[in-house]
Design an enzyme around this catalytic site. Sequence first.
Site, short mmCIF file in Angstrom:
data_model
loop_
_atom_site.label_atom_id
_atom_site.label_comp_id
_atom_site.label_asym_id
_atom_site.label_seq_id
_atom_site.Cartn_x
_atom_site.Cartn_y
_atom_site.Cartn_z
N ILE A 229 -4.89 -7.16 0.72
CA ILE A 229 -4.28 -8.49 0.94
C ILE A 229 -5.05 -9.25 2.02
CG2 ILE A 229 -2.18 -9.73 1.57
CD1 ILE A 229 -1.91 -8.25 -1.04
N ASN B 172 0.70 0.70 6.01
CA ASN B 172 1.28 0.02 4.85
C ASN B 172 2.09 -1.17 5.38
OD1 ASN B 172 2.60 -0.76 2.46
ND2 ASN B 172 4.22 0.76 2.76
N ARG C 151 -4.64 1.74 -1.46
CA ARG C 151 -4.74 0.38 -0.93
C ARG C 151 -4.50 -0.72 -1.95
NH1 ARG C 151 -10.17 -2.51 1.65
NH2 ARG C 151 -9.07 -4.20 2.74
N LEU C 152 -3.67 -1.67 -1.56
CA LEU C 152 -3.61 -2.98 -2.22
C LEU C 152 -4.17 -3.97 -1.21
CD1 LEU C 152 -2.67 -4.82 -4.58
CD2 LEU C 152 -0.53 -5.13 -3.31
N ASP D 182 -5.53 -6.70 9.73
CA ASP D 182 -4.43 -6.47 10.66
C ASP D 182 -4.31 -4.99 11.01
OD1 ASP D 182 -3.66 -5.91 8.08
OD2 ASP D 182 -1.72 -6.93 8.18
N GLU E 275 2.12 -5.64 6.53
CA GLU E 275 1.38 -6.85 6.91
C GLU E 275 1.91 -7.35 8.25
OE1 GLU E 275 0.06 -11.19 5.02
OE2 GLU E 275 1.16 -9.74 3.80
N CYS F 180 0.84 -1.19 0.00
CA CYS F 180 0.00 0.00 0.00
C CYS F 180 0.88 1.24 0.00
CB CYS F 180 -0.91 0.02 1.22
SG CYS F 180 -2.07 -1.37 1.32
N SER G 200 9.94 -14.06 -1.55
CA SER G 200 11.25 -14.03 -2.21
C SER G 200 12.34 -14.36 -1.20
CB SER G 200 11.50 -12.66 -2.84
OG SER G 200 11.95 -11.74 -1.86
N GLY G 201 13.54 -14.56 -1.70
CA GLY G 201 14.67 -14.89 -0.83
C GLY G 201 15.54 -13.70 -0.50
#
Length: 495
Positions: free
Chosen positions: A53, A76, A50-51, A101, A78, A2, A365-366
């Site tokens: 999730i 913004n 906003r995105l 959240d 998680e 976000c 991702s790593g």
Amino acid sequence: MCGITGIFSFNQQSGNNAALVGNAVSKLNKRGPDSTGTYFHNSIGLGHARLSIIDTSDAAAQPFTDSSGRYTIVFNGEIFNFQELKKDLVTKGIAFRSHSDTEVVLALYINEGSSFLKKLNGFFSFAIYDNAQESLFIARDRMGIKPFLFYHDDNRFCFASELKSLLEYKIPKTIDHTSVFSYFQLNYIPGNETIFENVNRLAPGHYLEIKEKKIEIKQYYSIAEYSDNTSFKILSYDDAQAHLLRLLESSVKQRLISDVPLGAFLSGGIDSSAIVAMASKHTELLNTFSIGFRDEPLFDETSYAELVARKFKTNHTTFSLSNDDIFNVLFDVLDYTDEPFADSSALAVYILSKHTREKVTVALSGDGADEMFAGYNKHMAEFRIRNKGIREEAVNLLGPVWSVLPKSRNGNFQNKIRQINKFAQMSRMTAKERYWYLCSISSEKYASQLLKFSVDFVQYKDRKDQLTSDISKEGSFNQVLLSDMKLVLPNDMLT
């Protein structure tokens, strides 16, 4: 991902800022394509892109105000342990109207103040406004995964997730020459400074409070606090391995909580492969994505990624790129990038993300493992300098030979000469100078030759000393990894 933004006016009402906040939010549309919102009260204006999730319903829309109407948050990030934290709050009689959240973060702040930050397991940047006290509370996650930039003067405090959004508040754009000088050495702008004077980043693991027009920044997290924890010292090597695996699996499992389609980047390297191995145990069918470079076989590792995908039976997609594909997105990346940033992997990650987004919204991702676990060639070089043998001494003595041979990253032989020459030069440096050199792509002398302006070397030295403050002559190798965590991760890799 976000986007958040806002302005706190010290000498005027927020009605004057409505257009500014609206424009700032519009610049965050790529971070938050699902919806936007604004909030205004007296001296404050807040904006959110906003995105969705977690809890994609309108009940979790932001800015989010608590039931009393006193506190409002723009968030913004998680929080992976928000469900456990929510259960604890419910037992205390606190009611919730969403499944997000964001609401849990706000409730924790209302009930516990700044101390709640240590309970959060996740990545975040957020701002909470208290309209009774007309105060603002801002925090950024421990590693600096989520960005937070701000500007302030005698009349206002402005913030945003991205510089392009912050510039909508008509802030002065004066180039910071010391930042430019550092950029030409590192490929990115380090520390809490930016390309503009008086525009700063909130440091990872810090929070900021504004009360009665006074701004105060405090640190709430430092990894050094846990370095003397005896519960880890008593572990044997085998026990430490098992403990690490439990932590990693728990971490991956928590990141699979999502109300939207989810996948993972898979390069075929140790980092992403380990995450895919863990994730595949906790989801029925994992989508994995990798990119290959068909014009550059030296850099193409898709065969390793496909081996891992077959091993763990993932739904794997490979995007094979030509050099033209990479060139064609160059200007898209440059147009979006707010500051000078020259890590070429940004081009590949942009393409990978763009294609991956067609199938999933979230991808693991790593990134970060090399800095934590000494995965780069520079770490091996530092280790060998600290533990020299006959070969290392010979490379050092033959320094004049390496300096005249051809050096390049684009061929195995030339790249090996480049590395050997760099090793010989480093062997004669102090620990601090060597660390900076290992992080750099060019020397101070070369960077100076690129600039028309003179450099304030006093200011530059102060910043450089701060960025290398964890390195000491007789220190352990952990100091190198700690410095990478503070310098390389937030300013390069996590960008």
